[in-house]
Scaffold this motif. Structure first.
Motif, short mmCIF file in Angstrom:
data_model
loop_
_atom_site.label_atom_id
_atom_site.label_comp_id
_atom_site.label_asym_id
_atom_site.label_seq_id
_atom_site.Cartn_x
_atom_site.Cartn_y
_atom_site.Cartn_z
N UNK A 1 0.81 -1.21 0.00
CA UNK A 1 0.00 0.00 0.00
C UNK A 1 0.84 1.26 0.00
N UNK A 2 2.12 1.12 0.35
CA UNK A 2 3.04 2.27 0.37
C UNK A 2 3.76 2.45 -0.96
N UNK A 3 3.67 1.46 -1.84
CA UNK A 3 4.35 1.52 -3.13
C UNK A 3 3.41 2.19 -4.14
N UNK A 4 3.86 3.27 -4.76
CA UNK A 4 2.99 3.98 -5.71
C UNK A 4 2.50 3.07 -6.84
N UNK A 5 1.24 3.27 -7.20
CA UNK A 5 0.61 2.54 -8.30
C UNK A 5 0.06 3.57 -9.27
N UNK A 6 0.21 3.34 -10.59
CA UNK A 6 -0.20 4.36 -11.58
C UNK A 6 -1.69 4.69 -11.63
#
Length: 159
Positions: A13-18
């Protein structure tokens, strides 16, 4: 398995998603592992547990994203467990179809919750990105299976 998948749920959830509100879905590799190598009840129990615990830990319990992820993960566990009973697909194929199921259910739930089909404009991009996650999850599930099998052999555990 529940602890590990819940921690991965929070971290991803902390990793950016496009795509706004999207996640990579790497916590599903253990659901895939359970679907392919343990069975339906274990896979669904893990999908439910990691969704609940992960969303409690991340503060997203009972949000639209929670319901989308929860139902997508459970549906994916069911489809993957069903497909695993047959020997015509590899774990990679099962993971891919699980990703498709997960995303279609998530978008259907999201569309229902917001009362609009407009979110489906993001579906092609999410499916494309999800293909990467599906193959990564298959690799991780196979690696987990290898580690568990080696541990069991070294401990004299028979299945």
């Amino acid at each position: 398995m529940i602890a590990l998948s819940s921690v991965v749920y929070v971290i991803e959830g902390l990793i950016p998603f496009p795509v706004p509100g999207g996640k990579w879905g790497f916590s599903n590799f253990l659901v895939l592992y359970m679907s392919a190598f343990s069975g339906l009840s274990d896979a669904v129990l893990l999908a439910v547990s990691k969704s609940l615990l992960g969303s409690i830990l991340s503060g997203t319990i009972f949000t639209p994203g929670f319901f989308m992820g929860f139902f997508g993960s459970v549906a994916s566990a069911i489809v993957q467990s069903f497909l695993s009973r047959f020997n015509f697909l590899s774990v990679f194929g099962i993971s891919f179809l699980g990703m498709v199921t997960n995303n279609l259910v998530q978008f259907a739930i999201g569309s229902f919750l917001i009362g609009s089909k407009a979110i489906f404009i993001f579906l092609p991009l999410v499916m494309m990105l999800g293909t990467f996650s599906a193959f990564a999850n298959a690799f991780l599930a196979l690696k987990t299976h290898s580690i568990v099998r080696d541990f069991e052999l070294n401990q004299g555990v028979e299945k």
